[in-house]
Design a protein around this motif. Structure first.
Motif, PDB file in Angstrom:
ATOM      1  N   UNK A 187      81.225  18.102  -4.346  1.00 60.61           N
ATOM      2  CA  UNK A 187      81.507  18.697  -3.033  1.00 60.61           C
ATOM      3  C   UNK A 187      80.279  18.723  -2.138  1.00 60.61           C
ATOM      4  N   UNK A 188      79.083  18.703  -2.735  1.00 57.72           N
ATOM      5  CA  UNK A 188      77.870  18.656  -1.927  1.00 57.72           C
ATOM      6  C   UNK A 188      77.798  17.363  -1.119  1.00 57.72           C
ATOM      7  N   UNK A 189      78.509  16.334  -1.539  1.00 53.25           N
ATOM      8  CA  UNK A 189      78.614  15.089  -0.780  1.00 53.25           C
ATOM      9  C   UNK A 189      79.890  15.038   0.038  1.00 53.25           C
ATOM     10  N   UNK A 190      81.006  15.480  -0.545  1.00 55.65           N
ATOM     11  CA  UNK A 190      82.308  15.349   0.115  1.00 55.65           C
ATOM     12  C   UNK A 190      82.379  16.198   1.381  1.00 55.65           C
ATOM     13  N   UNK A 191      81.943  17.460   1.296  1.00 60.88           N
ATOM     14  CA  UNK A 191      82.054  18.349   2.450  1.00 60.88           C
ATOM     15  C   UNK A 191      81.206  17.866   3.626  1.00 60.88           C
ATOM     16  N   UNK A 192      79.932  17.471   3.438  1.00 57.89           N
ATOM     17  CA  UNK A 192      79.183  16.913   4.575  1.00 57.89           C
ATOM     18  C   UNK A 192      79.837  15.680   5.181  1.00 57.89           C
ATOM     19  N   UNK A 193      80.420  14.820   4.340  1.00 55.29           N
ATOM     20  CA  UNK A 193      81.085  13.623   4.865  1.00 55.29           C
ATOM     21  C   UNK A 193      82.270  14.016   5.745  1.00 55.29           C
ATOM     22  N   UNK A 194      83.084  14.977   5.281  1.00 55.92           N
ATOM     23  CA  UNK A 194      84.247  15.402   6.060  1.00 55.92           C
ATOM     24  C   UNK A 194      83.826  16.057   7.370  1.00 55.92           C
ATOM     25  N   UNK A 195      82.823  16.934   7.321  1.00 56.84           N
ATOM     26  CA  UNK A 195      82.366  17.589   8.547  1.00 56.84           C
ATOM     27  C   UNK A 195      81.798  16.566   9.514  1.00 56.84           C
ATOM     28  N   UNK A 196      81.022  15.620   8.998  1.00 55.40           N
ATOM     29  CA  UNK A 196      80.460  14.579   9.863  1.00 55.40           C
ATOM     30  C   UNK A 196      81.558  13.731  10.488  1.00 55.40           C
ATOM     31  N   UNK A 197      82.601  13.419   9.728  1.00 57.00           N
ATOM     32  CA  UNK A 197      83.712  12.638  10.262  1.00 57.00           C
ATOM     33  C   UNK A 197      84.418  13.392  11.382  1.00 57.00           C
TER      34      UNK A 197
ATOM     35  N   UNK B 225      73.426  29.133  -3.222  1.00 55.60           N
ATOM     36  CA  UNK B 225      74.353  28.725  -2.163  1.00 55.60           C
ATOM     37  C   UNK B 225      73.586  28.352  -0.905  1.00 55.60           C
ATOM     38  N   UNK B 226      72.563  29.153  -0.557  1.00 57.95           N
ATOM     39  CA  UNK B 226      71.754  28.840   0.627  1.00 57.95           C
ATOM     40  C   UNK B 226      71.068  27.496   0.469  1.00 57.95           C
ATOM     41  N   UNK B 227      70.545  27.219  -0.731  1.00 59.75           N
ATOM     42  CA  UNK B 227      69.896  25.936  -0.979  1.00 59.75           C
ATOM     43  C   UNK B 227      70.884  24.782  -0.820  1.00 59.75           C
ATOM     44  N   UNK B 228      72.078  24.941  -1.384  1.00 57.61           N
ATOM     45  CA  UNK B 228      73.096  23.908  -1.229  1.00 57.61           C
ATOM     46  C   UNK B 228      73.491  23.739   0.228  1.00 57.61           C
ATOM     47  N   UNK B 229      73.561  24.863   0.960  1.00 59.50           N
ATOM     48  CA  UNK B 229      73.931  24.790   2.377  1.00 59.50           C
ATOM     49  C   UNK B 229      72.903  23.991   3.171  1.00 59.50           C
ATOM     50  N   UNK B 230      71.627  24.255   2.918  1.00 58.26           N
ATOM     51  CA  UNK B 230      70.579  23.535   3.637  1.00 58.26           C
ATOM     52  C   UNK B 230      70.596  22.048   3.285  1.00 58.26           C
ATOM     53  N   UNK B 231      70.777  21.751   1.994  1.00 59.20           N
ATOM     54  CA  UNK B 231      70.838  20.346   1.580  1.00 59.20           C
ATOM     55  C   UNK B 231      72.053  19.653   2.183  1.00 59.20           C
ATOM     56  N   UNK B 232      73.201  20.336   2.159  1.00 59.69           N
ATOM     57  CA  UNK B 232      74.410  19.757   2.739  1.00 59.69           C
ATOM     58  C   UNK B 232      74.297  19.560   4.245  1.00 59.69           C
ATOM     59  N   UNK B 233      73.632  20.506   4.926  1.00 59.84           N
ATOM     60  CA  UNK B 233      73.452  20.367   6.372  1.00 59.84           C
ATOM     61  C   UNK B 233      72.601  19.154   6.704  1.00 59.84           C
TER      62      UNK B 233
END
Length: 374
Positions: free
Chosen positions: A49-59, A165-173
């Motif tokens: 999800x760390x990859x899937x969610x950024x891809x969906x938001x970017x799309x 969670x904050x670390x994942x959020x920053x990486x995902x952003x």
């Protein structure tokens, strides 16, 4: 004789699967197989999800601001420059919203703490002397239990989890920002790359499905943004007039909450009412609740049908089910993404099952189909 019996037995076996119960069993096995594939696919996507969610938001963001990039290109601006300008503009807007929220909270935090303290004292007096009074000892026990829970190992463990969670959020952003840039710059080339294995009617359907996906996502985000802006202006003006603390951050939260259909703006309005209750008393809180209800009625009866149009052709029950599933699978992000994804899935199904689907208007920046495989 043995040959005849074998044929008869074989014939009975074939008849066993040819009757009504056999057809039901066959269809049930097919359904179970499809559900298994879906469950395994969802489970696999959740693991990354760390990859899937950024891809969906970017799309979704690319679909929303893509028309602006295309407009700049049609005006003669170079593609890279147009992409960079739109990209920087989006980042400036997001950074500005974050700055306003942080600055407003920091400037009004002391006042809110003071008013919250006095409001909690009033609540304590009400609990001790109200129509259903509590014993002071019971109230002290409840307060002690809350303090013990706040200092317990579970809360400290939760804080560690929150740091993760904050670390994942920053990486995902960061990942989302990079993916968004490439979607804006090379979206057509990326899509053509995935279409290379397909030819003929299947390729045409996939192109129509892709165009329809971008159209639905763009219309949904832009329409929701307009509705959210109206909600923010109305509720924010009411909070400012009523002198509710943190009016600007609460108005921005209303704007963000509006991207969760049915419940987002309502929950944000309830949060504003709770702040008003603590800081300004029950009368102001009731006025805030009345304003929120009026704005929600205006949104549901007028704004969404006019602004959203046909971009969200989903029944309210389908939206609620999508919200529930998205929240269970991916929390708040899942609630935000579930409805546009459900709208896209329905639109793609309509395109794919149509016998003579109408051709979608081609994006001027997309290469034609005969050059897609070059």
């Amino acid at each position: 004789m043995a040959r005849s019996v074998e044929v008869t037995v074989e014939g009975k076996r074939r008849d066993l699967w040819a009757d009504g119960l056999g057809r039901v069993g066959t269809r049930s096995a097919q359904i179970l197989l499809v559900l298994t594939v879906v469950v395994v696919s969802v489970y696999a996507l959740l693991q990354i999800r760390l990859l899937v969610i950024p891809v969906l938001i970017a799309l979704i963001l690319a679909a929303a601001i893509g028309p602006f990039v295309n407009l700049l290109r049609r005006r003669g601006m170079h593609g890279g420059v147009a992409t960079g300008l739109a990209f920087v503009a989006l980042l400036v807007v997001l950074a500005g919203v974050t700055t306003v929220i942080v600055a407003s909270v920091r400037s009004q935090w002391g006042e809110l703490v003071t008013q919250a303290s006095s409001g909690l004292d009033e609540l304590e007096n009400f609990l001790l002397n109200g129509p259903f009074p509590l014993d002071r000892e019971q109230l002290e026990q409840a307060r002690t239990g809350i303090v013990e829970f706040a200092t317990s190992s579970q809360v400290r463990s939760g804080a560690i989890t929150g740091l993760s969670v904050v670390t994942e959020f920053l990486a995902g952003t960061g990942l989302m920002v990079v993916i968004l840039f490439f979607f804006l710059k090379d979206g057509a080339k990326i899509w053509n790359f995935f279409l290379r294995p397909f030819t003929g009617a299947r390729e045409a359907k996939l192109r129509r499905a892709g165009a329809r996906t971008i159209q639905v996502l763009g219309d949904y985000v832009r329409g929701t943004a307009i509705v959210a802006l109206v909600d923010t202006v109305a509720i924010g003006a009411a909070l400012l007039i009523l002198q509710v603390p943190l009016a600007i951050p609460l108005a921005i939260i209303v704007f963000l909450g509006a991207f969760v259909p049915l419940v987002g703006a309502t929950v944000a309005g309830i949060l504003a009412a709770l702040v008003a209750l603590v800081a300004n008393g029950p009368v102001v809180a009731l006025i805030v609740v009345a304003v929120v209800i009026a704005v929600n009625q205006l949104e549901g009866d007028l704004l969404q049908p006019v602004v959203m149009g046909k971009s969200l052709q989903l029944h309210a029950l389908v939206i609620l089910m999508a919200l529930t599933a998205g929240t269970i699978l991916a929390g708040i992000i899942g609630a935000v993404l579930s409805v546009p994804l459900a709208a896209v899935i329905w639109a793609v199904i309509q395109v794919w099952t149509a016998e003579t689907p109408e051709l979608e208007p081609m994006n001027p920046d997309l290469p034609p189909a005969d050059t897609a495989k070059t």
